[in-house]
Design a protein around this motif. Structure first.
Motif, PDB file in Angstrom:
ATOM      1  N   SER A  75      23.647   6.307 -22.985  1.00 23.17           N
ATOM      2  CA  SER A  75      22.416   7.058 -23.135  1.00 23.17           C
ATOM      3  C   SER A  75      21.240   6.134 -23.492  1.00 23.17           C
ATOM      4  CB  SER A  75      22.631   8.142 -24.189  1.00 23.17           C
ATOM      5  OG  SER A  75      21.448   8.410 -24.861  1.00 23.17           O
ATOM      6  N   LEU A  76      21.487   5.167 -24.373  1.00 24.44           N
ATOM      7  CA  LEU A  76      20.418   4.234 -24.740  1.00 24.44           C
ATOM      8  C   LEU A  76      20.004   3.396 -23.531  1.00 24.44           C
ATOM      9  CD1 LEU A  76      21.606   3.030 -28.265  1.00 24.44           C
ATOM     10  CD2 LEU A  76      19.680   4.525 -27.737  1.00 24.44           C
ATOM     11  N   LEU A  77      21.017   2.998 -22.740  1.00 24.97           N
ATOM     12  CA  LEU A  77      20.734   2.190 -21.556  1.00 24.97           C
ATOM     13  C   LEU A  77      19.844   2.966 -20.583  1.00 24.97           C
ATOM     14  CD1 LEU A  77      21.359  -0.375 -19.882  1.00 24.97           C
ATOM     15  CD2 LEU A  77      23.314   0.859 -18.935  1.00 24.97           C
ATOM     16  N   ILE A  78      20.206   4.237 -20.358  1.00 25.81           N
ATOM     17  CA  ILE A  78      19.414   5.061 -19.432  1.00 25.81           C
ATOM     18  C   ILE A  78      17.981   5.215 -19.956  1.00 25.81           C
ATOM     19  CG2 ILE A  78      19.142   7.396 -18.470  1.00 25.81           C
ATOM     20  CD1 ILE A  78      22.190   7.549 -18.310  1.00 25.81           C
ATOM     21  N   GLN A  79      17.862   5.450 -21.269  1.00 24.70           N
ATOM     22  CA  GLN A  79      16.519   5.622 -21.830  1.00 24.70           C
ATOM     23  C   GLN A  79      15.686   4.352 -21.690  1.00 24.70           C
ATOM     24  OE1 GLN A  79      16.182   7.549 -25.711  1.00 24.70           O
ATOM     25  NE2 GLN A  79      18.333   8.165 -25.501  1.00 24.70           N
ATOM     26  N   ALA A  80      16.346   3.208 -21.935  1.00 23.37           N
ATOM     27  CA  ALA A  80      15.606   1.943 -21.847  1.00 23.37           C
ATOM     28  C   ALA A  80      15.154   1.695 -20.416  1.00 23.37           C
ATOM     29  CB  ALA A  80      16.479   0.795 -22.346  1.00 23.37           C
ATOM     30  N   LEU A  81      16.041   2.010 -19.440  1.00 22.88           N
ATOM     31  CA  LEU A  81      15.673   1.793 -18.038  1.00 22.88           C
ATOM     32  C   LEU A  81      14.531   2.721 -17.627  1.00 22.88           C
ATOM     33  CD1 LEU A  81      19.241   1.334 -16.556  1.00 22.88           C
ATOM     34  CD2 LEU A  81      17.385  -0.344 -16.416  1.00 22.88           C
ATOM     35  N   ARG A  82      14.585   3.956 -18.114  1.00 20.53           N
ATOM     36  CA  ARG A  82      13.506   4.889 -17.786  1.00 20.53           C
ATOM     37  C   ARG A  82      12.200   4.412 -18.369  1.00 20.53           C
ATOM     38  NH1 ARG A  82      16.326  10.173 -19.081  1.00 20.53           N
ATOM     39  NH2 ARG A  82      17.426  10.493 -17.129  1.00 20.53           N
ATOM     40  N   ARG A  83      12.265   4.019 -19.641  1.00 26.07           N
ATOM     41  CA  ARG A  83      11.022   3.643 -20.311  1.00 26.07           C
ATOM     42  C   ARG A  83      10.404   2.416 -19.653  1.00 26.07           C
ATOM     43  NH1 ARG A  83      11.100   3.352 -26.706  1.00 26.07           N
ATOM     44  NH2 ARG A  83      12.118   5.343 -26.454  1.00 26.07           N
ATOM     45  N   SER A  84      11.259   1.589 -19.034  1.00 25.87           N
ATOM     46  CA  SER A  84      10.683   0.395 -18.405  1.00 25.87           C
ATOM     47  C   SER A  84      10.645   0.569 -16.885  1.00 25.87           C
ATOM     48  CB  SER A  84      11.500  -0.832 -18.804  1.00 25.87           C
ATOM     49  OG  SER A  84      12.862  -0.566 -18.603  1.00 25.87           O
ATOM     50  N   THR A 136      -5.757  -1.227 -19.661  1.00 27.51           N
ATOM     51  CA  THR A 136      -7.203  -0.966 -19.549  1.00 27.51           C
ATOM     52  C   THR A 136      -7.530   0.417 -20.039  1.00 27.51           C
ATOM     53  OG1 THR A 136      -6.710  -0.695 -17.239  1.00 27.51           O
ATOM     54  CG2 THR A 136      -8.412  -2.321 -17.797  1.00 27.51           C
ATOM     55  N   ARG A 137      -6.627   1.365 -19.780  1.00 23.47           N
ATOM     56  CA  ARG A 137      -6.911   2.720 -20.239  1.00 23.47           C
ATOM     57  C   ARG A 137      -7.087   2.698 -21.755  1.00 23.47           C
ATOM     58  NH1 ARG A 137      -4.637   6.827 -22.431  1.00 23.47           N
ATOM     59  NH2 ARG A 137      -2.616   5.826 -22.589  1.00 23.47           N
ATOM     60  N   LEU A 138      -6.137   2.008 -22.437  1.00 21.56           N
ATOM     61  CA  LEU A 138      -6.230   1.908 -23.892  1.00 21.56           C
ATOM     62  C   LEU A 138      -7.525   1.221 -24.308  1.00 21.56           C
ATOM     63  CD1 LEU A 138      -2.632   0.911 -25.004  1.00 21.56           C
ATOM     64  CD2 LEU A 138      -3.874   2.971 -25.627  1.00 21.56           C
ATOM     65  N   ARG A 139      -7.850   0.117 -23.585  1.00 18.34           N
ATOM     66  CA  ARG A 139      -9.033  -0.633 -23.988  1.00 18.34           C
ATOM     67  C   ARG A 139     -10.299   0.219 -23.824  1.00 18.34           C
ATOM     68  NH1 ARG A 139      -8.953  -5.718 -20.958  1.00 18.34           N
ATOM     69  NH2 ARG A 139      -6.854  -5.797 -21.797  1.00 18.34           N
ATOM     70  N   VAL A 145       1.798  -3.240 -12.274  1.00 19.56           N
ATOM     71  CA  VAL A 145       0.538  -2.532 -12.022  1.00 19.56           C
ATOM     72  C   VAL A 145       0.359  -1.403 -13.042  1.00 19.56           C
ATOM     73  CG1 VAL A 145      -0.588  -0.929 -10.408  1.00 19.56           C
ATOM     74  CG2 VAL A 145       0.350  -3.099  -9.585  1.00 19.56           C
ATOM     75  N   GLU A 146       1.434  -0.660 -13.263  1.00 14.81           N
ATOM     76  CA  GLU A 146       1.345   0.483 -14.174  1.00 14.81           C
ATOM     77  C   GLU A 146       0.980   0.005 -15.584  1.00 14.81           C
ATOM     78  OE1 GLU A 146       4.947   2.819 -14.432  1.00 14.81           O
ATOM     79  OE2 GLU A 146       4.113   3.881 -16.161  1.00 14.81           O
ATOM     80  N   SER A 150       0.823  -1.211   0.000  1.00 14.52           N
ATOM     81  CA  SER A 150       0.000   0.000   0.000  1.00 14.52           C
ATOM     82  C   SER A 150       0.853   1.255   0.000  1.00 14.52           C
ATOM     83  CB  SER A 150      -0.904   0.104   1.215  1.00 14.52           C
ATOM     84  OG  SER A 150      -1.463  -1.090   1.527  1.00 14.52           O
ATOM     85  N   GLU A 151       1.892   1.252   0.849  1.00 17.30           N
ATOM     86  CA  GLU A 151       2.735   2.447   0.917  1.00 17.30           C
ATOM     87  C   GLU A 151       3.308   2.763  -0.451  1.00 17.30           C
ATOM     88  OE1 GLU A 151       3.343   4.622   3.651  1.00 17.30           O
ATOM     89  OE2 GLU A 151       1.541   3.450   4.120  1.00 17.30           O
ATOM     90  N   ARG A 152       3.818   1.718  -1.091  1.00 18.97           N
ATOM     91  CA  ARG A 152       4.457   1.930  -2.389  1.00 18.97           C
ATOM     92  C   ARG A 152       3.437   2.441  -3.419  1.00 18.97           C
ATOM     93  NH1 ARG A 152       8.892   1.029  -5.902  1.00 18.97           N
ATOM     94  NH2 ARG A 152       8.040   1.931  -7.799  1.00 18.97           N
ATOM     95  N   LEU A 153       2.271   1.799  -3.449  1.00 19.41           N
ATOM     96  CA  LEU A 153       1.276   2.167  -4.465  1.00 19.41           C
ATOM     97  C   LEU A 153       0.709   3.568  -4.208  1.00 19.41           C
ATOM     98  CD1 LEU A 153      -0.426  -1.317  -4.755  1.00 19.41           C
ATOM     99  CD2 LEU A 153       0.963  -0.185  -6.505  1.00 19.41           C
ATOM    100  N   LYS A 154       0.554   3.901  -2.904  1.00 20.87           N
ATOM    101  CA  LYS A 154       0.071   5.255  -2.597  1.00 20.87           C
ATOM    102  C   LYS A 154       1.087   6.276  -3.070  1.00 20.87           C
ATOM    103  CE  LYS A 154      -2.675   4.083   1.440  1.00 20.87           C
ATOM    104  NZ  LYS A 154      -2.452   3.867   2.865  1.00 20.87           N
ATOM    105  N   SER A 155       2.375   5.962  -2.869  1.00 16.71           N
ATOM    106  CA  SER A 155       3.382   6.937  -3.272  1.00 16.71           C
ATOM    107  C   SER A 155       3.439   7.042  -4.796  1.00 16.71           C
ATOM    108  CB  SER A 155       4.763   6.584  -2.696  1.00 16.71           C
ATOM    109  OG  SER A 155       5.337   5.565  -3.457  1.00 16.71           O
ATOM    110  N   ASP A 156       2.945   6.017  -5.509  1.00 17.61           N
ATOM    111  CA  ASP A 156       2.860   6.114  -6.966  1.00 17.61           C
ATOM    112  C   ASP A 156       1.593   6.835  -7.414  1.00 17.61           C
ATOM    113  OD1 ASP A 156       5.231   4.836  -7.265  1.00 17.61           O
ATOM    114  OD2 ASP A 156       4.406   2.911  -7.923  1.00 17.61           O
ATOM    115  N   GLY A 157       0.763   7.248  -6.450  1.00 20.73           N
ATOM    116  CA  GLY A 157      -0.403   8.062  -6.809  1.00 20.73           C
ATOM    117  C   GLY A 157      -1.716   7.303  -6.914  1.00 20.73           C
TER     118      GLY A 157
END
Ligand SMILES: Nc1ncnc2c1ncn2[C@@H]1O[C@H](COP(=O)(O)OP(=O)(O)OP(=O)(O)O)[C@@H](O)[C@H]1O
Ligand SMILES: [Mg+2]
Length: 453
Positions: free
Chosen positions: A413-422, A121-124, A114-115, A20-27
């Motif tokens: 730079s590609l590594l950082i982008q891939a980590l961010r995107r995932s 579902t948002r897309l659907r 979760v994200e 719960s703590e983690r998910l609440k902090s994710d909004g």
């Protein structure tokens, strides 16, 4: 977007608390339950996603899963368990669980799942919205896409539809939706209850095209045994769509121009002037400016047609619409093929978005159709698109700039982008880069990226 409601079901207070703590902090808004029964009682509060422990004091996760799905098929369920047997996992997936995670779990992984689940579902939901609005066969909502380019296109089409007499010229590459837009314009206009007639100028030799368009009198030529009305007459009050107008011969161009200026024409072999009220929509995937410059296309006709120009963006100019289009076509083929495919995996989306789509939306549609025919799984994965994978890796998107590059820095730079995107998920970042998790870990250390970027 409203906050999603997540229900955490576990009998261990510590696990409930950390999730719960983690998910609440994710909004997210989080509800908790410690038994299967308590979980079912929370559902009427409006739950979007359930994190469900397998071993519960009063029952087991699979039973609760089945009840949740009976209550509302759309609630997403992620099952957490320390006692994963393959049979349970398979049964859970069959019952419609979104994911099956092993305990002990990594909070980051759970949060990322979760994200991703909520994103699907948002897309659907968005697609469903498009489909409900598209109950009329060719409403504006048939033009799927949320990017600025497609939003602007829909606005333009709406404006064009309400000025129901002016000629429209649709330009754009093959497969960008010119046919679709022509129909949307017609069916969103006052002419909707009148005919929509469609002819491809390149499909017929000149004299046949002429008599198709303008009709002919009996005896006008050898085969003309009876009088025949042309499309312009049949479509009176409606719309005529002239596709591939760039292929029209000079002689017919002149006759079409005369019709557009005078709103009247003569049948082939006829003397009488026939007046009709028809809107003309023309389309071409050629560059008509160039054709005019080369004297292949009459400039006066070009200006006459080009009163309302609508240019269709190529798909590579709005790749952000790929996921929505993919969901839209999955949904359409689900009904057509009686299948139940729930979207695509992140790796598949990454692949589909990185591809250049020379054949535009038509190619995307065909690729999804093929994947759905051949795949047995309920989510399309990157391996369901083998042709694209080779096309992407064999392509030369990464052209070496004249001044060269710093390869180490590019890799970092590609590594950082891939980590961010995932969102820091190393396995998923690996999928984006064609590396396994160990290779990603090695690089994280090599570049000193110890904390998540
Ligand atoms: N924005 C969009 N939303 C939903 N479907 C689309 C969209 N754009 C194109 N399509 C679909 O893609 C396919 C190809 O579109 P269409 O036939 O209209 O292309 P076109 O521009 O007329 O191509 P061509 O120049 O080859 O005739 C059709 O199935 C069409 O419904
Ligand atoms: Mg077309």
């Amino acid at each position: 977007m409203p906050k999603a409601n997540i229900l955490v079901v576990d009998d261990e207070a510590l696990i409930r608390w950390s999730l719960s703590e983690r998910l609440k902090s994710d909004g997210y808004d989080v509800l908790e339950a410690d038994t299967g029964r308590a979980a079912m009682e929370k559902l009427p509060d409006g739950v979007d996603l359930v994190l469900l422990d397998y071993r519960l004091p009063d029952t087991d996760g699979v039973t609760v899963l089945r009840k949740i799905k009976e209550f509302d098929q759309d609630i997403l369920v992620i099952l957490l368990t320390a006692y994963a047997s393959v049979e349970t996992a398979v049964e859970a997936m069959k019952l419609g669980a979104y994911h099956f995670a092993n305990k002990p779990f990594n909070l980051d992984d759970v949060a990322a799942t979760v994200e991703r689940a909520l994103e699907t579902t948002r897309l659907r939901r968005e697609v469903r919205q498009f489909r409900t609005n598209a109950a009329r066969p060719y409403s504006l909502q048939r033009i799927v896409g949320g990017s600025p380019a497609v939003t602007a296109l829909r606005h333009l089409v709406a404006r064009v539809a309400v000025s129901p007499s002016s000629t429209v010229l649709l330009t754009g590459e093959s497969g960008t939706g010119k046919d679709l837009v022509a129909k949307v314009i017609h069916y969103s206009s006052d002419r909707a209850s009148r005919p929509f007639m469609n002819i491809t100028c390149s499909a017929l030799p000149e004299h046949l095209l002429e008599s198709e368009l303008f009709g002919h009198e009996r005896g006008a030529f050898t085969d003309a045994r009876a009088q025949k009305k042309g499309l312009l007459e049949t479509a009176d009050g409606g719309t005529v769509f002239l596709d591939e107008i760039g292929e029209m011969t000079a002689g017919l161009q002149a006759k079409l121009l005369r019709f557009l200026e005078e709103k009247s024409f003569k049948r082939v072999g006829g003397a009488a002037d026939i007046r009709v009220d028809v809107r003309v929509i023309a389309a071409t995937n050629r560059n008509l400016d160039e054709e005019v410059a080369k004297h292949q296309f009459r400039s006066d006709l070009f200006y006459r047609l080009n009163v309302l120009p609508v240019s269709m963006p190529p798909l590579r100019a709005h790749p952000e619409d790929v996921p929505l289009l993919v969901e839209y076509f999955i949904d359409a083929f689900n009904s057509e093929f009686r299948k139940r495919v729930f979207g695509a995996t992140p790796a598949a989306y990454a692949l589909l978005q990185s591809y250049g789509w020379p054949g535009n939306v038509r190619e995307l549609r065909n690729v999804i159709e093929r994947a759905m025919l051949l795949s047995d799984s309920d989510r399309l994965d990157a391996r369901d698109f083998p042709a694209l994978a080779t096309a992407v890796s064999a392509g030369d998107e990464f052209e070496l700039p004249a001044g060269g590059v710093d390869l180490e820095q590019l890799e970092r730079s590609l590594l950082i982008q891939a980590l961010r995107r995932s969102t820091g998920n190393q396995t998923r970042a690996g999928t984006l880069l064609g590396l396994n998790r160990d290779q990603i870990r090695y690089r994280i250390e090599k570049f000193g990226l110890t904390t998540a970027p």
